[in-house]
Structures are given as structure tokens and as C-alpha cells.
Design an enzyme around this catalytic site. Structure first.
Site, short mmCIF file in Angstrom:
data_model
loop_
_atom_site.label_atom_id
_atom_site.label_comp_id
_atom_site.label_asym_id
_atom_site.label_seq_id
_atom_site.Cartn_x
_atom_site.Cartn_y
_atom_site.Cartn_z
N HIS A 13 -11.68 10.93 1.13
CA HIS A 13 -10.57 10.57 1.49
C HIS A 13 -9.72 11.56 1.65
O HIS A 13 -9.31 12.71 1.00
CB HIS A 13 -9.84 9.77 0.37
CG HIS A 13 -8.30 9.45 0.40
ND1 HIS A 13 -7.89 8.21 0.05
CD2 HIS A 13 -7.23 9.95 1.05
CE1 HIS A 13 -6.66 8.12 0.20
NE2 HIS A 13 -6.20 9.16 0.94
N HIS A 15 -6.84 13.48 4.92
CA HIS A 15 -5.81 13.45 5.90
C HIS A 15 -5.92 14.50 6.72
O HIS A 15 -5.66 15.84 6.36
CB HIS A 15 -4.36 13.18 5.55
CG HIS A 15 -4.19 11.99 4.74
ND1 HIS A 15 -3.66 10.93 5.13
CD2 HIS A 15 -4.33 12.00 3.29
CE1 HIS A 15 -3.91 9.92 4.16
NE2 HIS A 15 -3.96 10.64 3.18
N LYS A 98 -8.78 0.39 6.31
CA LYS A 98 -7.79 0.79 5.17
C LYS A 98 -6.64 -0.09 4.90
O LYS A 98 -5.97 -0.38 6.08
CB LYS A 98 -7.21 2.29 5.48
CG LYS A 98 -6.18 2.77 4.46
CD LYS A 98 -6.91 3.26 3.21
CE LYS A 98 -5.71 3.67 2.22
NZ LYS A 98 -5.56 5.10 2.15
N HIS A 135 -4.95 1.51 -0.72
CA HIS A 135 -3.82 2.45 -1.18
C HIS A 135 -3.14 1.14 -2.21
O HIS A 135 -2.37 0.39 -1.75
CB HIS A 135 -2.80 2.78 -0.35
CG HIS A 135 -1.57 3.28 -0.97
ND1 HIS A 135 -1.56 5.04 -0.95
CD2 HIS A 135 -0.79 3.06 -1.64
CE1 HIS A 135 -0.56 5.39 -1.74
NE2 HIS A 135 0.16 4.25 -2.08
N HIS A 173 -7.51 6.98 -4.60
CA HIS A 173 -6.62 7.82 -5.32
C HIS A 173 -6.02 7.38 -6.52
O HIS A 173 -5.01 7.24 -6.67
CB HIS A 173 -5.70 8.61 -4.51
CG HIS A 173 -4.76 7.54 -3.57
ND1 HIS A 173 -4.39 6.40 -3.96
CD2 HIS A 173 -4.37 8.03 -2.36
CE1 HIS A 173 -3.86 6.02 -2.80
NE2 HIS A 173 -3.62 6.98 -1.85
N ASP A 246 -7.65 13.28 -1.05
CA ASP A 246 -6.36 12.87 -0.49
C ASP A 246 -5.35 14.21 -0.28
O ASP A 246 -4.11 14.10 -0.16
CB ASP A 246 -5.48 11.85 -1.70
CG ASP A 246 -4.25 11.18 -0.95
OD1 ASP A 246 -4.30 11.06 0.23
OD2 ASP A 246 -3.41 11.22 -1.73
N1 LIG Z 1 -0.93 10.67 -0.97
C1 LIG Z 1 0.36 10.88 -0.24
O1 LIG Z 1 1.33 11.11 -0.96
N2 LIG Z 1 0.57 10.88 0.78
C2 LIG Z 1 -0.46 10.54 2.07
C3 LIG Z 1 -0.65 9.18 2.02
C4 LIG Z 1 -1.40 8.47 1.10
O2 LIG Z 1 -2.77 8.84 1.05
O3 LIG Z 1 -0.77 7.51 0.50
C5 LIG Z 1 -0.01 11.08 3.57
O4 LIG Z 1 -0.46 10.92 4.31
O5 LIG Z 1 0.75 12.17 3.42
ZN LIG Z 2 -4.27 9.53 1.52
ZN LIG Z 3 -2.55 6.54 -0.36
#
Ligand SMILES: NC(=O)N[C@@H](CC(=O)O)C(=O)O
Ligand SMILES: [Zn+2]
Ligand SMILES: [Zn+2]
Length: 342
Positions: A13, A15, A98, A135, A173, A246
């Protein structure tokens, strides 16, 4: 123990964002992660096969050695069609879809407004063998933000699990004892990722003695009994729990603001931060299963065949790292981390 060799880990996971930021995020994740599940919450989101393949291509262009394998994910909306799932699956590059409840987190406005809207899509995913990543938070304004994960499990997830017994589901998460217990007692088709920051911190770290915006992420850090339950789950040796950082970069000024964005950056030191937690729990021997074995086993993919070595050696984390034409403040900025990858 001062040295630990484990099978090469994967991040289930993360970004990576897009555009100018990609070179920085790909450099960090590809230092030692073999593969990563790439979250699709771009602006606009990655809602179809073409967009996912285009994003895959842009990620691949950032890595000259080409030794990192990005695993793509579709962003579900009320309008996603069952055919899109079949098409995505057939590419061999898209492994999951997702579910963002609309409005639950960063860039989730195009998410799903009611779970029933995607029941035909979930049916198609179950049939195609495509994983559902979730999520898991409700968005109702009257539900306390600290209760949103538990309410999601009780009001939505239990039904989905009952209605789709063959669908592989990852509750992403997880942040509560309730989530850890739910996943542990569900069937083999239900698993969870756990972040390093939810293992290392509880809400006191974010809120006691001053408000620390870089600890603000969603689902929000909970009280310490939940942190303890997550540590127990991650170090239990159960195949249902695995590494998903995450890591979610936001520009420094967007975090240090009157209304700061949700997301914490940990990709600069992912396995090192997990190693600290496992060491503190006296469970370094369980790190490899959590970081390198349980994830591919659950996804039905081969485990990585090479290894990495961690050494117990303290290093200083910089105050920030470059992120495109801006900066990101990482977790532990200006402090030290006690493990290092050789
Ligand atoms: N975890 C977070 O607080 N932020 C994530 C999005 C997510 O995974 O929920 C993001 O894309 O910034
Ligand atoms: Zn995330
Ligand atoms: Zn998330």
C-alpha cells in the site's frame, strides 16, 4: 541482534503521486522494495484500465534499472462497470480495485457513495479473482472520527464479507483493536495491511504537548490500546497481516497549514521503521513473514527470491526531502532511526 537478512520485502500500500513528484517517490520505494501496490487516488483518479496502464508506464520510466515492479489498482466509483474489471484483470498488470467511501480520505471525492452501487462489480471481482482493497471508514458527519473504522466494520464490511465469501479482501491500514480482531477471526480470504506509523505511534504522539501535523493521517492515530493490538497482530506470525506503509507524501506547506492534509511519509525508511517496532516487541524473527512472505502469499504471487540485510546502525533523518519542486517532511524528520539497510 545487530544484523538481519530477510527475503526482499514488498509494500502492499503506497502513494507515489504523479508528475514531478514521481521521480522522488519511485526512487524511495524502489531502493529495496521488490513490488508495491500503487494507490490510485490521483487527481483525477485512476478509474479505468487505460489510465492504470498509462500510470504504470510513467512509473516505469522513472527507474533506469527496471528492478521494481509496480502493481496497479483501479479506483472504484459508483459508475465502475463489471466489464471494466474483466478488462483490467486481463492486462496482467492490475491486481486489485480500491474502495474509497466517497469523502473518507485524500482525493476520495469520486469514491463510492453506497456499497450497494458496486455489488455487481464486487460480483465480477469475486469471479475474476481480483482483490478488493478497502479504506475502511464511514463518512457520516455524526460519527466520531475515532470511531469511523469500527463503524465501517460493523455497518458495511461484515455484510460484504458475508455476501462475497470468495472475494479476497484487504482491509487497508488498520488502526484499531476491533479491526485486528475482525480480520483475525474472518475467513482466509480476509487480510489487512498495517503501517509503520500506526505501530510506532498513538494519538498522544500527535496531540500531547503540541499538535504535530505530520502525524495526521487517515484513519487517524488511535489510543495506545489500539496501537498495542496492532503490534500484537503484526508480530503474531499470522499470515493475515502484512506490510503496507501507506506512505503518502504531501507538500510541507499543505501539511503545516490551518487545515492540513491527511498522510504521513515513511518511504524514506519503511523497513527500518518496522524493524524498530518488531525489535521493541522482541519479535525481529517475525519481521520477514510480515514484510516479505504474507503479502505475496495472500495475493497469490511468488515471494521475492533475493534478500536484503538490515544492520543496527543509527542515522540522522533530514528535516525534509525533495518532492517534485517542493519538499516533504518525513516521519522522524530531524531525529534518528536505529536500523539501516546495507
Ligand atoms: N492515509 C492518508 O492519510 N492519506 C492518503 C490516503 C489514504 O490512504 O487514505 C493520501 O493519499 O494522502
Ligand atoms: Zn493510503
Ligand atoms: Zn486510505
Amino acid at each position: 541482534m545487530t544484523e538481519l537478512t530477510i527475503t526482499r520485502p514488498d509494500d502492499w500500500h503506497i502513494h507515489l503521486r504523479d508528475g514531478e513528484q514521481l521521480k522522488d517517490t519511485v526512487r524511495d520505494v524502489s531502493r529495496y522494495m521488490g513490488r508495491a501496490i500503487i494507490m490510485p487516488n490521483l487527481v483525477p483518479p485512476v478509474t479505468n484500465t487505460e489510465e492504470a496502464l498509462g500510470y504504470h508506464q510513467r512509473i516505469m520510466e522513472q527507474q533506469p534499472q527496471g528492478n521494481f515492479d509496480p502493481l496497479m489498482v483501479l479506483y472504484l466509483t459508483d459508475k465502475t462497470s463489471p466489464d471494466e474489471i474483466k478488462k483490467a484483470k486481463a492486462t496482467g498488470k492490475i491486481y486489485a480495485a480500491k474502495l474509497y467511501p466517497a469523502g473518507a480520505t485524500t482525493n476520495s471525492d469520486s469514491g463510492v457513495t453506497s456499497i450497494k452501487n458496486i455489488y455487481p462489480v464486487l460480483e465480477a471481482m469475486q469471479e475474476a479473482g481480483m482483490l478488493l482493497l478497502i479504506h475502511g471508514e464511514v463518512t457520516d458527519s455524526e460519527i466520531d472520527i475515532f470511531d469511523r473504522e469500527k463503524t465501517f466494520i460493523d455497518n458495511i464490511l461484515k455484510d460484504v464479507v458475508a455476501d462475497f465469501p470468495e472475494l479476497k479482501i484487504v482491509l487497508e491500514h488498520i488502526t484499531t483493536k476491533d479491526a485486528a480482531e475482525f480480520v483475525a477471526s474472518a475467513g482466509d480470504n480476509v487480510a489487512a495491511t498495517i503501517t509503520a506509523h500506526h505501530l510506532l505511534f498513538n494519538r498522544n504522539h500527535m496531540l500531547a504537548g503540541g499538535i504535530r501535523p505530520h502525524y495526521y493521517c487517515l484513519p487517524i492515530l488511535k489510543r495506545n490500546i489500539h496501537q498495542e493490538a496492532l503490534i500484537k497482530a503484526a508480530t503474531s506470525g499470522s499470515p493475515k497481516f502484512f506490510l503496507g506503509t501507506d506512505s503518502a507524501p504531501h507538500m510541507k506547506h499543505a501539511k503545516e497549514a490551518a487545515c492540513g492534509c491527511a498522510g504521513s511519509y515513511t518511504a524514506h525508511a519503511a523497513i527500518e521503521l518496522y524493524a524498530e517496532t518488531f525489535e521493541a516487541a522482541g519479535a525481529l524473527d517475525k519481521l520477514e513473514a510480515f514484510a516479505s512472505l504474507n503479502g505475496p502469499d495472500f495475493y497469490g504471487l511468488p515471494r521475492n527470491s533475493d534478500t536484503i540485510t538490515l544492520v543496527k546502525e543509527s542515522w540522522d533523518v533530514p528535516a525534509s526531502y525533495p518532492l517534485g519542486d517542493d519538499q516533504v517532511v518525513p516521519i522522524r524528520a530531524g531525529e534518528t532511526i536505529s536500523w539501516k539497510v546495507k
